[in-house]
Design an enzyme around this catalytic site. Structure first.
Site, short mmCIF file in Angstrom:
data_model
loop_
_atom_site.label_atom_id
_atom_site.label_comp_id
_atom_site.label_asym_id
_atom_site.label_seq_id
_atom_site.Cartn_x
_atom_site.Cartn_y
_atom_site.Cartn_z
N ASP A 29 36.56 10.39 84.55
CA ASP A 29 36.75 11.50 85.65
C ASP A 29 36.43 12.79 84.99
O ASP A 29 37.13 13.47 83.88
CB ASP A 29 37.79 11.69 86.51
CG ASP A 29 38.45 10.24 86.97
OD1 ASP A 29 37.53 9.49 86.88
OD2 ASP A 29 39.33 10.34 87.66
N TRP A 53 38.59 1.49 79.27
CA TRP A 53 39.57 2.21 79.64
C TRP A 53 41.01 1.60 79.23
O TRP A 53 41.15 0.34 78.79
CB TRP A 53 39.65 2.31 81.41
CG TRP A 53 40.73 3.34 81.66
CD1 TRP A 53 40.54 4.48 82.02
CD2 TRP A 53 42.08 3.12 82.00
NE1 TRP A 53 41.74 5.18 82.35
CE2 TRP A 53 42.74 4.33 82.46
CE3 TRP A 53 42.86 1.96 81.86
CZ2 TRP A 53 44.11 4.43 82.66
CZ3 TRP A 53 44.35 1.95 82.32
CH2 TRP A 53 44.72 3.28 82.62
#
Length: 663
Positions: A29, A53
């Site tokens: 993000d 991630w």
């Protein structure tokens, strides 16, 4: 990955050149974009450990003075052992307090069962039952403050206690991604939005109020709630500006005198479409479209549940902490592609709303040493009852050599090849008329021998459907649309009989397509690793069911956004311009008319052509004021038109592909 392939991936096209991307490892993000004291700061989620991630995520940081060229800064914040963010610094925003101090608000997480393998897992106490969401991690809203005297914003001091420690109730799906919607100061309240959802009912956005950014926050119910989705991440609420009118310039006037097709394009670029009439409450002015109700329209944007889901938007009214989602128009897609998630937005000194989104990977090949990048900056407007997105005008500074420029010619079922349009980082603009065709497209061939990564941008005139088809397995010319293809796209707005206008940003594996009516389709295209640039075949144009007329095509190389890499990238790209050869006038029936080549109003930059001089016509203030008008080039060429001849070689492979594309 060996050293040679790593160098090729980073320098020769596998890593995006003009998109913000990590040097290596994982990115997701965008966080806290802000233009502070004339300097742009863009933060983002990054994992230091690898391409996947993981908990322990940090905030990366890049800085720019012009929104075009950037430099990397040290991580803004990292998890602190024993703190509320011990297992990760999740997404958030940055704003400026009443005293001028930049303040970061973000979601910190700590592990419930000490599963995070780092000393000091965070506060030991668990939430009380009434406020415990029973997730594996516990979320709190945290704050950090920067020194207002440091224009680089390199150092952030974390507040000891959360500004909001726990969610207001225990039936919520999540509690993260704070966004400051309303600016405080002078006794006014701040309003914070937090992403959430009600278990078993749908997504929701929570509202908090305070007179101080770093304390005193009180819960004030839901901004709105609804379907689809169970958890609405990264909520944004934006009071949109009206789409500016396009102003005429000297170059437009010259073109109107010389070529009818270009004159029509100029008319569209300047906003003087004679078929256009103002809607209710709208009026023409010298520089903007104004509409009283326009200032009351807000864009609500949410990312539901998971990155595989599309970002959803509504346009409606906001009042006193509530968004009327029942009466709002929507939901509609922020992006027609399959990779955009978790966008973030800021307002600059000119009043523009600028947005970035996370462009995920889609089954990335092993040769990449990074994962994820951010979109090019998009400027948001409203026109009537629809959202309009335009690429930021500052991207003009990145445009370099003109590889191809042609006007007013027909394309057919047999592929028209543009062999000079090569390289990993391109900007291409196309304006096309339907004529007799059923569908048209741009073929971006793979750099690999087996054709994996070949992509086709396709447009169906009757259905007004734009899509990108990408081959994810070995290309079989007899089965061009086999199950091994990945396909994404959707309906676009185009008035009957109107021209198809596309602005294409192709940057290594990142592909963003802006339509003339303000929609965007983003996806990923993996054309291949080593040696590809040496065998780049250029692109093809095709039409099915009859000919189409290409009113104009222009293709440019784009330079890197990274200040430290710019000289190296430009030197590396320079030999490619040698593929541009003179075009004997009239050889393929192109009208005898002066051919523009170089910069343009709204997307300027220094056009370069071998053996000729390009006069740049660019109004820098107009770029910021008008948004980006990518339809026209400014300047004139002396000494001949230095653009390649249309290649008459037909690619049977692409003909087979298009023969199966549309019935």
């Amino acid at each position: 990955m060996d050293r040679e392939n790593a160098a090729w991936a980073g320098v020769r096209g596998m890593q995006p050149c003009y998109h913000v991307a990590p040097e290596r490892n994982w990115m997701n993000d965008p966080n806290g974009p802000i233009c502070h004291e004339g300097v742009w700061h863009l933060f983002y989620q990054q994992c230091p450990a690898g391409k996947d991630w993981s908990f322990g995520i940090e905030w990366g940081h890049v800085v720019s003075e012009d929104l075009a060229t950037w430099r990397r800064a040290p991580q803004a914040i990292v998890p602190t052992p024993g703190h509320y963010d011990a297992a990760g610094c999740f997404s958030g925003c940055v704003t400026v307090d009443a005293d001028g101090s930049p303040v970061m608000l973000y979601t910190g997480v700590r592990m419930r069962n000490k599963m995070w393998p780092r000393e000091g897992h965070g506060p030991e106490e668990l939430p009380p039952e009434a406020r415990d969401l029973k997730l594996q991690f516990i979320e709190s809203q945290l704050a950090a403050v920067a020194d207002p005297g440091d224009p680089e914003l390199k150092t952030w001091r974390k507040c000891d206690r959360p500004v909001i420690e726990l969610p207001p109730r225990n039936d919520l799906e999540g509690f993260r991604d704070p966004f400051i919607f309303q600016r405080g100061g002078n006794g006014k309240e701040w309003i914070m939005l937090v992403g959430s959802g009600v278990r078993g009912q749908g997504g929701a956005v929570l509202v908090y109020r305070s007179y101080e950014l770093t304390e005193g926050w009180t819960y004030d119910g839901f901004l709105c709630e609804g379907r689809p989705g169970n958890m609405w991440e990264c909520p944004l609420l934006v009071p949109l500006n009206a789409l500016p009118m396009r102003r005429p310039n000297a170059h437009s006037a010259l073109l109107r005198k010389n070529n009818s097709v270009e004159a029509h394009l100029c008319g569209l670029a300047d906003g003087y479409d004679k078929g256009w009439t103002p809607g209710p409450g709208m009026k023409r002015t010298s520089s903007t479209l104004s509409m009283d109700t326009c200032l009351q329209k807000h864009l609500l944007c949410i990312s539901p549940d998971a990155p595989d889901n599309p970002v959803l938007c509504w346009l409606g009214t906001y009042a006193d902490g509530r968004f009327d989602i029942e009466e709002a128009s929507g939901p509609f897609l922020l992006d027609l592609g399959d990779v955009v998630y978790a966008p973030n937005v800021t307002r600059d000194a000119q009043g523009r709303w600028v947005l970035w989104g996370w462009l995920q990977e889609k089954d990335p090949p092993a040769y990449l040493n990074h994962a994820g990048c951010l979109s090019v900056p998009r400027v948001l407007y409203i026109q009537g009852d629809r959202l309009v997105q335009e690429p930021a005008a500052e991207l003009a500074a990145l445009r370099r050599e003109c590889l191809w420029h042609e006007i007013d010619f027909a394309i057919h079922h047999e592929a028209t090849s543009l062999p000079a349009v090569v390289g990993p980082s391109l900007y291409i603009e196309i304006s096309m008329l339907r004529e007799m065709s059923k569908a048209v497209g741009i073929v971006i061939p793979s750099w690999r021998a087996n054709g994996v990564g070949t992509a086709v941008i396709m447009y169906d005139w009757k259905r007004s459907h734009l899509k990108v088809v990408t081959h994810t397995i070995a290309f079989d010319p007899n089965r061009p649309f086999s199950p091994g293809c990945r396909e994404t796209g959707g309906l676009i707005r185009r008035a009957p009989g109107a021209m198809l206008e596309l602005r294409i940003f192709l940057d290594a594996s990142s592909l963003e397509i802006f339509t003339g009516d303000g929609q965007v389709l983003s996806t990923r295209v993996y054309r291949g690793p080593a040696g590809a640039a040496d065998a780049d075949p250029g692109i093809d144009l095709v039409s099915l069911g009859g000919h189409a007329r290409l009113a104009r095509i222009a293709a440019y190389q784009m330079s890197t956004i990274w200040e430290a890499e710019s000289p190296m990238r430009q030197a590396e790209a320079a030999p490619q311009i040698e593929k541009v050869v003179p075009n004997p006038m009239g050889e393929v029936g192109v009208p005898e008319a002066p051919k523009p080549l170089g910069g343009e109003q709204g997307f300027g930059g220094h056009g370069v052509a071998r053996g000729g001089f390009v006069e740049e016509v660019c109004d820098k203030q107009g770029q910021v004021e008008m948004g980006a008008s990518f339809l026209l080039d400014g300047g004139w060429m002396e000494g001949g038109w230095m653009v390649p001849t249309l290649n008459e070689i037909s690619r049977k492979l692409q003909r087979l592909l298009w023969g199966a594309a549309v019935g």
